[in-house]
Design an enzyme around this catalytic site. Structure first.
Site, short mmCIF file in Angstrom:
data_model
loop_
_atom_site.label_atom_id
_atom_site.label_comp_id
_atom_site.label_asym_id
_atom_site.label_seq_id
_atom_site.Cartn_x
_atom_site.Cartn_y
_atom_site.Cartn_z
N PHE A 163 8.80 22.06 -5.39
CA PHE A 163 8.47 22.61 -4.97
C PHE A 163 8.10 23.81 -5.83
O PHE A 163 7.26 24.63 -5.77
CB PHE A 163 8.34 24.20 -3.83
CG PHE A 163 9.60 22.79 -1.84
CD1 PHE A 163 8.61 22.53 -1.21
CD2 PHE A 163 10.76 22.58 -2.47
CE1 PHE A 163 9.07 21.66 -0.07
CE2 PHE A 163 11.43 22.64 -1.16
CZ PHE A 163 10.48 21.68 -0.21
N LEU A 164 8.07 23.44 -7.29
CA LEU A 164 7.75 24.11 -7.86
C LEU A 164 5.83 24.01 -8.08
O LEU A 164 5.37 22.84 -7.66
CB LEU A 164 8.30 23.22 -9.64
CG LEU A 164 7.90 22.33 -10.08
CD1 LEU A 164 6.16 21.90 -10.59
CD2 LEU A 164 8.85 21.72 -10.84
N PHE A 223 0.14 22.65 4.07
CA PHE A 223 0.53 24.52 4.86
C PHE A 223 -0.94 25.26 3.35
O PHE A 223 -1.23 25.52 3.90
CB PHE A 223 1.58 24.96 4.83
CG PHE A 223 2.26 24.26 6.37
CD1 PHE A 223 1.82 23.44 7.71
CD2 PHE A 223 1.80 26.04 7.46
CE1 PHE A 223 2.09 23.03 8.68
CE2 PHE A 223 2.27 26.26 9.35
CZ PHE A 223 2.38 24.17 9.34
N CYS A 273 -1.37 16.59 -6.76
CA CYS A 273 -0.76 16.54 -5.50
C CYS A 273 -1.56 17.23 -4.47
O CYS A 273 -0.74 15.85 -3.07
CB CYS A 273 1.13 17.84 -5.35
SG CYS A 273 1.67 16.61 -6.96
N PHE A 274 -1.58 18.30 -3.88
CA PHE A 274 -2.19 18.43 -2.42
C PHE A 274 -3.39 17.61 -2.04
O PHE A 274 -2.95 16.88 -0.55
CB PHE A 274 -3.47 19.54 -2.52
CG PHE A 274 -2.35 21.79 -2.56
CD1 PHE A 274 -1.00 21.38 -2.43
CD2 PHE A 274 -3.08 22.18 -3.15
CE1 PHE A 274 -0.46 22.46 -2.71
CE2 PHE A 274 -2.40 23.57 -2.68
CZ PHE A 274 -0.93 23.99 -2.90
#
Ligand code: NAD
Ligand code: UGA
Length: 459
Positions: A163-164, A223, A273-274
């Protein structure tokens, strides 16, 4: 299983910092990061730690402290796999650019190659940890490859998504909100929990089933990205209604159910990534026939593309509907501050659009090289490499970049931009001197007082 040796396949933005922190906090474990990219491994082994392949605040110090002691970088993949009890797969999982799922699904070929590599060379039992972000049920595929080797080696597969965030990777790794471990074998889960337990409180180490873990990673990114698209959508409304998006963000952020973080309106989110993870989520939802779910999440991307386009459209219309032959200075190219990563940076798309309108672009970014900027533009294939070379100049000094510019576009929120001598910058520019602050980092009143025509996001 007692862990004495860890192998991490993939020496990238996740593998490098994550393993550096694991090595720092577990001096009794030998950690080796391997990669097929020999150049990248050589850069990780560079004597001069300021030349490491990725820039992250605090990373160089940890590498300096641990490298050669219990942190190693190597191209000897097979050897490291076989020697280790625990193997992390931390390779790239980009959006597919071919075949079924093109432009949507995650390309799992690199992950599969790792699984096959492990299956081929392992002679003793292993715990295999999915660190890469993967579609739900990938562990099942990895398991099937590993369990069909014909030898007697036992493999336990765990999902341990990372999650970094870049730019704060070391901070995030040292004090994570949570560590997530999904798996079937309690023994394997506890072996990995023990590695993190060297510095993370046990109540922050969540144990779930593999599929919840895989899906939680995609959901967290969806999210987070959704929040940015939400505030960016409101920013457009603010511009029409004379509301100020910063004031709106502050007002809603004080509601403890909403919270103040991740509400900065911008030119649109970038990063590796998003977009890829949401596209993947949309693809998975569609593949289960969940049309409404897919369409719901797809809007996050649609809005983000709109925000990038809107920024360059606004710049062009403000400059009297043409940027042809005009010099536009772009401050920042990285997708956010404190990283040299430019993947999916909004700056690339804004520059490409302006170049198609025949602008001359001058770029200054404290951490991004000219070679990288040219490669990012060439990758889009909009025009020839020669044209990109001719139309885009990169500078090592911001004052040189902005000299004689018609407009400045702030693309990245680097702290140093706030400290510049903006009077000196104003004096050196063509008049009227425009600033398009894509990150709302400058003070509108002060900049306007200096004479600039200032335009922020959502103001
Ligand atoms: P990256 O591209 O920086 O690094 C991946 C590395 O893997 C490359 O150096 C590549 O050469 C190597 N590699 C690929 N196939 C290989 C193979 N078969 N054998 C050996 N090495 C191989 O990628 P990254 O940004 O570190 O991301 C890795 C994964 O982590 C992705 O799934 C990503 O979604 C996820 N993730 C990334 C971030 C981030 O901030 N970048 C954060 C959380 C999760
Ligand atoms: C993001 C997540 O924050 C991490 O938790 C996750 O591990 C990671 O993706 C991943 O899976 O790769 P990252 O992309 O490195 O991390 O950086 P963020 O801080 O999330 O920023 C992403 C983009 O959103 C940047 O372009 C940033 O400028 C933009 N952003 C962020 C905004 O426009 N507004 C904000 O309020 C916050």
């Amino acid at each position: 299983m007692k862990i004495t040796k860890i192998c991490c396949i993939g020496a990238g933005y996740v593998g490098g910092p994550t393993m550096a922190v694991i090595a720092k906090k577990n001096p009794n474990i030998q950690v080796t990061i391997v990669d097929i990219n020999a150049e990248r491994i050589a850069a990780w082994n560079n004597e001069d730690v300021s030349q490491l392949p990725i820039y992250e605040p605090g990373l160089a110090e940890i590498v300096k402290e641990t490298r050669g002691k219990n942190l190693h970088f190597s191209t000897e993949i097979d050897k490291s796999i076989d020697e280790s009890e625990m193997i992390f797969i931390s390779v790239n999982t980009p959006t597919k650019t071919y075949g079924k799922g093109k432009g949507m699904a995650a390309d799992l070929k690199y992950v599969e190659l790792c699984a096959r590599n492990i299956a081929e060379v392992a002679t003793t039992d292993k715990i295999v940890v999915e660190k890469s972000t993967l579609p739900v049920r990938t562990a099942q595929a990895i398991k099937s490859i590993l369990n069909n080797t014909g030898n007697d080696v036992k493999f336990d597969i765990l999902s341990n998504p990372e999650f970094l965030a870049e730019g704060t990777a070391i901070e995030d790794l040292l004090s994570p909100d949570r560590v997530l471990i999904g798996g079937e074998s309690e023994e394997a889960i506890e072996s990995l929990a023990k590695v993190y337990g060297a510095w993370v409180d046990d109540e922050r180490i969540l144990r779930t089933n593999v599929w919840s873990s895989e899906l939680s990673k995609l959901t967290a990114n969806a999210f987070l990205a959704q929040r940015i698209s939400s505030i960016n959508a409101i920013s457009e409304l603010c511009e029409k209604t004379e509301a100020d998006v910063n004031e709106v963000a502050r007002a809603i952020g004080m509601d403890s159910r909403i919270g103040p973080k991740f509400l900065s309106a911008s030119i649109g989110f970038g990063g590796s990534c998003f977009q890829k993870d949401i596209l993947n989520l949309v693809y998975i939802a569609r593949s289960y026939g969940l049309t409404e779910v897919a369409e719901y999440w797809e809007q996050v991307i649609t809005l983000n593309d709109h925000q990038k386009r809107r920024f360059s459209d606004n710049l062009i219309s403000t400059l009297y509907n043409t940027v042809s032959g005009k010099k536009i200075a772009m401050l920042g190219w990285a997708f956010k501050k404190d990283t040299n990563d430019t993947r999916e940076s909004a700056a690339i798309y804004v520059a490409d659009h302006l170049l198609s309108e025949q602008a001359q672009i001058a770029v200054y970014d404290p951490k991004v090289s000219e070679q990288r900027i040219q490669a990012d533009l060439n990758y889009l294939n909009t025009r020839s490499e020669e044209e990109n070379q001719e139309l885009v100049d990169t500078f090592n000094n911001p004052y040189e970049a902005v000299k004689d510019a018609h407009a400045i576009a702030i693309m990245t929120e680097w702290d140093e931009f706030k400290t510049y001598d903006w009077k000196k910058i104003y004096d050196s520019m063509k008049k009227p001197a425009f600033i398009f602050d894509g990150r709302n980092i400058l003070n509108e009143e002060e900049t306007t007082k200096l004479g600039f025509e200032y335009s922020g996001i959502g103001k």
